[in-house]
Enzyme design. Structure first.
Site: not given
Length: 263
Positions: A122, A127, A167, A186
């Site tokens: 993730h 990110h 996010e 993700s």
């Protein structure tokens, strides 16, 4: 942010490298292949171009030191391995100093489809690519600095700004929604849900509205915010986020639009 984890952080050696087992590398490879296919037509152009620039290995878990070398050349950022859960203070401090905190473990095969806490897949796949975009990188650094400047009692409110952009952000391209938030790119399930399900609200980018909107971390989101361009995030990075928090507090929180979590 999850408050507990069943996973234990992997500790780097003196060279900053972490030993991963063959099974852990295989998990990364499986996740990468699956998610690369899932986002090919639904992630925004900026994310896909950033993923190409980063040139992540597909058959093994990348080391934070090699990611830092690549990112440093591209945007001046680095990646620091951390436990799954860190304090707001440490999180803000790392971002303010252009260091992205990446949980060092990877999920077990039985958790392949869902994990509440962030793992290295993730963190890195979701990110790190957009930290090569100067607008996104500037927003991330400004967010960290705002966190350092904020009173502790305002950290939870500030977290909502990160949640609904970095996010779980969506972006509109030629009247079509695309994904850019790490929690969506993700996750194959949330990609489909965020773009095509009729149930969640999809609201225009409004930082004040974000600060006042509650969320749950253990379900698909019931509200998404949609930007038109990453310039909006850069412009937000130039604003006084502390003043935005004060205004949001004076207006009060919105009522949750999701069921309460069973105790």
């Amino acid at each position: 942010m999850a408050t507990s984890s069943n996973y234990v952080a992997k500790i780097p050696n003196r060279d900053g490298r972490i030993h991963y087992t063959d099974e852990e590398h295989a998990t990364w490879s499986t996740l990468y292949a699956r998610q690369e296919k899932a986002i090919a037509n639904v992630a925004c152009r900026e994310y896909l171009e950033a993923l190409d620039r980063l040139d992540l290995p597909k058959d093994r878990i990348p080391q934070c030191v090699e990611l830092s070398e690549r990112l440093s050349d591209l945007s001046g950022w680095g990646v620091t391995p951390v436990p799954a859960l860190i304090s707001f203070e440490k999180f803000f401090n790392l971002l303010a100093n252009r260091q992205f905190p990446a949980a060092s473990f990877i999920r077990r095969p039985e958790d392949l489809d869902y994990l509440e806490e962030p793992d290295i897949f993730h963190e890195v796949f979701g990110h790190v690519p957009l930290l090569t975009d100067p607008r996104f990188a500037a927003f991330s650094q400004a967010y960290g600095q705002a966190g350092l400047n904020a009173d502790k009692k305002d950290h939870a409110m500030l977290a909502r700004l990160y949640w609904f952009t970095v996010e779980f952000g969506l972006i509109r391209r030629n009247n079509e929604l695309k994904v850019y938030g790490a929690g969506i790119v993700s996750s194959p399930g949330e990609c489909e849900y965020a773009l095509n399900d009729k149930r969640p609200l999809r609201k225009p980018f409004d930082p004040l509205d974000m600060l006042r909107t509650p969320y749950r971390i253990d379900i698909f989101q019931t509200t998404y915010f949609v930007i038109d361009t990453f310039d909006q995030l850069f412009d937000l990075s130039q604003r006084d986020l502390g003043a935005l928090i004060r205004e949001a507090k004076s207006l009060g929180m919105h009522e949750p639009n999701y069921p309460a979590k069973a105790s």
